[in-house]
Design a protein around this motif. Structure first.
Motif, short mmCIF file in Angstrom:
data_model
loop_
_atom_site.label_atom_id
_atom_site.label_comp_id
_atom_site.label_asym_id
_atom_site.label_seq_id
_atom_site.Cartn_x
_atom_site.Cartn_y
_atom_site.Cartn_z
N GLY A 21 0.78 -1.23 0.00
CA GLY A 21 0.00 0.00 0.00
C GLY A 21 0.81 1.28 0.00
N LEU A 67 -5.43 -1.15 1.59
CA LEU A 67 -5.99 -1.96 0.51
C LEU A 67 -7.02 -2.93 1.10
N HIS A 81 -10.72 2.31 -1.08
CA HIS A 81 -9.65 2.37 -0.10
C HIS A 81 -9.50 3.73 0.57
#
Length: 111
Positions: free
Chosen positions: A24, A52, A58
């Motif tokens: 991420g 994520l 997100h």
């Protein structure tokens, strides 16, 4: 929602996220269209992290260091949404911290 690529906001500022890693994390450049400094605006580095999850909407956060033209730093937090038209859209909030000359001026340093 994939943050990789170019994003533009309502004020004309743009950011480019180079790549989101499998954990991420990401980096990129922020091209602000607004500034209170008298120095010429320049692209500024950003670094961040994206949570994520499976539904694709997100949450994320990133920091921009305006060191090339200002004594300030900004942090952004937000979420990516999949709009009804299929386009991905980011909603963010931000805080900007400007350098001040003394502790007594601390009250006016954060917007």
């Amino acid at each position: 929602c994939n943050l990789t690529g170019w994003w533009k906001n309502d004020l004309g500022s743009k950011m480019e996220v180079f790549k989101v890693g499998s954990n991420g994390t990401f980096s990129g450049e922020y091209h602000t269209a607004v500034s209170s400094t008298k120095k010429p605006i320049q692209p500024s580095p950003l670094i961040g992290s994206q949570h994520l999850d499976e539904d694709g909407q997100h949450t994320f956060g990133f920091t921009v260091n305006w060191k090339k033209f200002s004594d300030s730093t900004a942090v952004f937090v937000g979420q990516c949404f999949n709009g009804d038209d299929g386009k991905e859209i980011l909603h963010t909030s931000w805080l900007l911290r400007e350098k001040v000359d003394s502790e007594t001026d601390d009250w006016k340093a954060t917007r």
